[in-house]
Design an enzyme around this catalytic site. Structure first.
Site, short mmCIF file in Angstrom:
data_model
loop_
_atom_site.label_atom_id
_atom_site.label_comp_id
_atom_site.label_asym_id
_atom_site.label_seq_id
_atom_site.Cartn_x
_atom_site.Cartn_y
_atom_site.Cartn_z
CB THR A 44 -0.91 0.04 1.23
OG1 THR A 44 -1.60 -1.20 1.29
CG2 THR A 44 -1.88 1.22 1.20
CB ILE A 79 7.36 -15.80 -20.50
CG1 ILE A 79 7.46 -15.52 -21.99
CG2 ILE A 79 5.93 -16.13 -20.10
CD1 ILE A 79 7.11 -16.75 -22.88
CG ASN A 80 13.48 -12.63 -18.94
OD1 ASN A 80 13.48 -11.42 -19.14
ND2 ASN A 80 14.56 -13.27 -18.58
CG ASP A 86 14.85 -10.50 -15.46
OD1 ASP A 86 15.55 -10.43 -16.48
OD2 ASP A 86 13.72 -10.00 -15.38
CB SER A 110 13.35 -2.33 -16.01
OG SER A 110 14.68 -2.72 -15.89
#
Ligand SMILES: *[C@@H]1O[C@H](CO)[C@@H](O)[C@H](O)[C@H]1NC(C)=O
Ligand SMILES: *[C@@H]1O[C@H](CO)[C@@H](O)[C@H](O)[C@H]1NC(C)=O
Ligand SMILES: *[C@@H]1O[C@H](CO)[C@@H](O)[C@H](O)[C@H]1NC(C)=O
Ligand SMILES: *[C@@H]1O[C@H](CO)[C@@H](O)[C@H](O)[C@H]1NC(C)=O
Ligand SMILES: *[C@@H]1O[C@H](CO)[C@@H](O)[C@H](O)[C@H]1NC(C)=O
Length: 468
Positions: free
Chosen positions: A278, A297-298, A320, A349
């Site tokens: 929050t 899914i990259n 990643d 990112s």
């Protein structure tokens, strides 16, 4: 100062996508479910609606999103339906085998929240799990696969902010996968990037069942079906999100990864949970439920692994994470706080944005796909719309510039004004001109008159928005 020029082929598009759904005031509306062929029409709506808008990389899926609004659904219902549809037609970078991030503006509770449904590292994962293995171990095959989060993410969005039944929002994607969709230029381009006829899409029987049903790769204009994926989605539609994380579907994911050297277990699947935060207060309580989401899914076609029985392309999100002594696919140096640990999520990112006017009315919701280029693409779009007063389409169409500091290189899209290139070079930037397609931006704006405009990435052939 260097000026390089790369062709389109050279520029590997990082593969995330943005789904942006924005809805102000959905009116109660009773109507029958659209007939099965309805999702195959698009772009036949007035573009000046005030009820809601969806923009994503598939005009067909944006339309499926606004269909949900017409059925009396909320922006959350639209987002779930559109996201699942994108996973069907844009399986090269999205789907239930992946995960993502979502920003929600919840006007009833007066807050902004983030839903983190990013993939997590399996319990058996560890910092040095790729040491001594081939360079592709974190991108191709079972060891590249992290626990998928998309179904839990969409479940949360639907439970908290949806109005229609789960089944109603999942079924349109089932129909698209089962009845088929036309092979479009975006799909052809991505299939060719991984080798066309000579790729796993034809030689691996699990992929070939959908991609080469007659022995050669599907072609532009063919009607492509994904019947196993349709059955999988239908099971999830009928039995709920748990059907993905327990039982046959979970087993098929675990079996496919383990038979490809992976470490994913049924316990990893069962333990997956989303994270919410929050974060900011909404400045007023005006009624716009707004969501901006990016799922992935990259890399293209993820881990190049598809579950043979349930037809799910699996992510390679493990890439990643940072690995000691190795740069990732986007050229980032390893960062110790991004090293692999059991149950951890890799850095991302993904940066969805929702902007309000001073009075608290939503003016812009946007997000981008493109790995490390997401940040610059999103910032440029926001700056153009809010800072320079450009129309959204012009802002999206404009050439993009990207610099992530490491490596020390400024990427500019071909077509950018010469004066910009010259100016950057005069300031000492190492400019590299690349083909268009560094990133993909989608967005929705709401004018002061309450009329929505929804814009899909102009660099993609099939993207588009839908407004009702
Ligand atoms: C919206 O567009 C339709 C046709 O595209 C037009 O008939 C209608 O007058 C427009 N409404 C507004 C409020 O601009
Ligand atoms: C794949 O092979 C078929 C049949 O030989 C050919 O028509 C088609 O153009 C090929 N597609 C690609 C992408 O090379
Ligand atoms: C495969 O062959 C069948 C039977 O000839 C045909 O109906 C179908 O359209 C073909 N599918 C594709 C994707 O080429
Ligand atoms: C997964 O593999 C196990 C062990 O080989 C087997 O018992 C089970 O039936 C498989 N499940 C699926 C869905 O393929
Ligand atoms: C350009 O590249 C050189 C050599 O790698 C580097 O020293 C320099 O900092 C770079 N310039 C910029 C502005 O990134």
């Amino acid at each position: 100062m260097n000026l390089h020029r790369f062709g389109r082929e050279h520029n590997t598009l990082p593969c995330t996508l943005g789904v942006t759904a924005l809805l102000l005031l959905s009116l109660p509306f009773t109507a029958a479910l659209p007939p099965p062929q309805a999702p195959l029409r698009h772009n036949d709506r007035p573009q000046n609606g005030t009820r809601g808008a969806v923009a994503c990389e598939s005009a067909l899926c944006s339309r499926i999103g606004t269909d949900m609004i017409e059925l009396g659904g909320s922006a959350a219902d639209a987002l779930v339906a559109a996201t699942l549809c994108v996973g069907v037609v844009a399986m090269y970078h999205s789907g239930i085998g992946g995960g993502g991030f979502l920003l929600v503006r919840d006007p009833e509770r007066g807050v902004y929240e983030t839903v983190d449904f990013r993939e997590t590292a399996p319990a058996a994962a560890h910092r040095d799990m790729y040491a001594g293995l081939s360079d592709t171990a974190s991108t191709v095959g079972g060891l590249a696969v992290a626990v998928p989060g998309e179904v839990r993410g969409l479940e949360t969005v639907h439970e908290r902010w949806g109005k229609l039944s789960w089944r109603t929002v999942v079924m349109p994607a089932v129909r698209v996968a089962r009845e088929g969709f036309r092979v479009n230029e975006d799909l052809v381009r991505y299939m060719n990037r991984v080798g066309g006829n000579a790729s796993f899409l034809v030689s691996d029987p699990a992929w070939a069942e959908d991609f080469a049903p007659n022995g050669t790769l599907v072609k532009l204009g063919d009607l492509m079906t994904r019947k196993r994926y349709a059955n999988t989605l239908e099971t999830i539609a009928i039995h709920g999100p748990d059907a993905f994380y327990y039982g046959k579907i979970a087993e098929s994911i675990v079996n496919a990864t383990q038979s490809s050297n992976g470490i994913l277990t049924l316990a990893d699947m069962a333990e997956y949970a989303i994270q919410t935060r929050t974060s900011h207060l909404v400045t007023t309580d005006s009624t716009g439920l707004t969501l901006s989401s990016t799922t992935t899914i990259n890399l293209l076609f993820g881990a190049l692994l598809l579950t043979p029985d349930t037809g799910i392309p699996l992510n390679n999100e493990m890439d990643d994470f940072s690995q000691p002594g190795r740069r990732n696919a986007f050229g980032y140096d390893p960062a110790p706080h991004n090293y692999i640990a059991p149950g951890k999520r890799p850095l991302s990112s993904i940066s969805p944005v929702i902007a309000e006017r001073e009075g608290g009315e939503v003016v812009l919701a946007t997000g981008a796909a493109g790995g490390s280029r997401i940040v610059s693409a999103t910032a440029e779009t926001v700056w153009r719309v809010l800072g320079r007063g450009m129309g959204l389409e012009e802002a999206v169409r404009g050439s993009r510039v990207h610099d992530q500091l490491i490596p020390a290189e400024t990427l500019v899209e071909e077509g950018v004004e010469e004066s910009v290139v010259r100016g950057l070079m005069e300031r000492g930037h190492n400019v590299t001109v690349v083909g268009v397609g560094l990133s993909a931006v989608h967005g929705v704006v709401r004018g002061e008159d309450g009329v929505f405009e929804a814009v899909g990435e102009t660099r993609l052939k099939e993207s588009g928005g839908s407004v009702v």
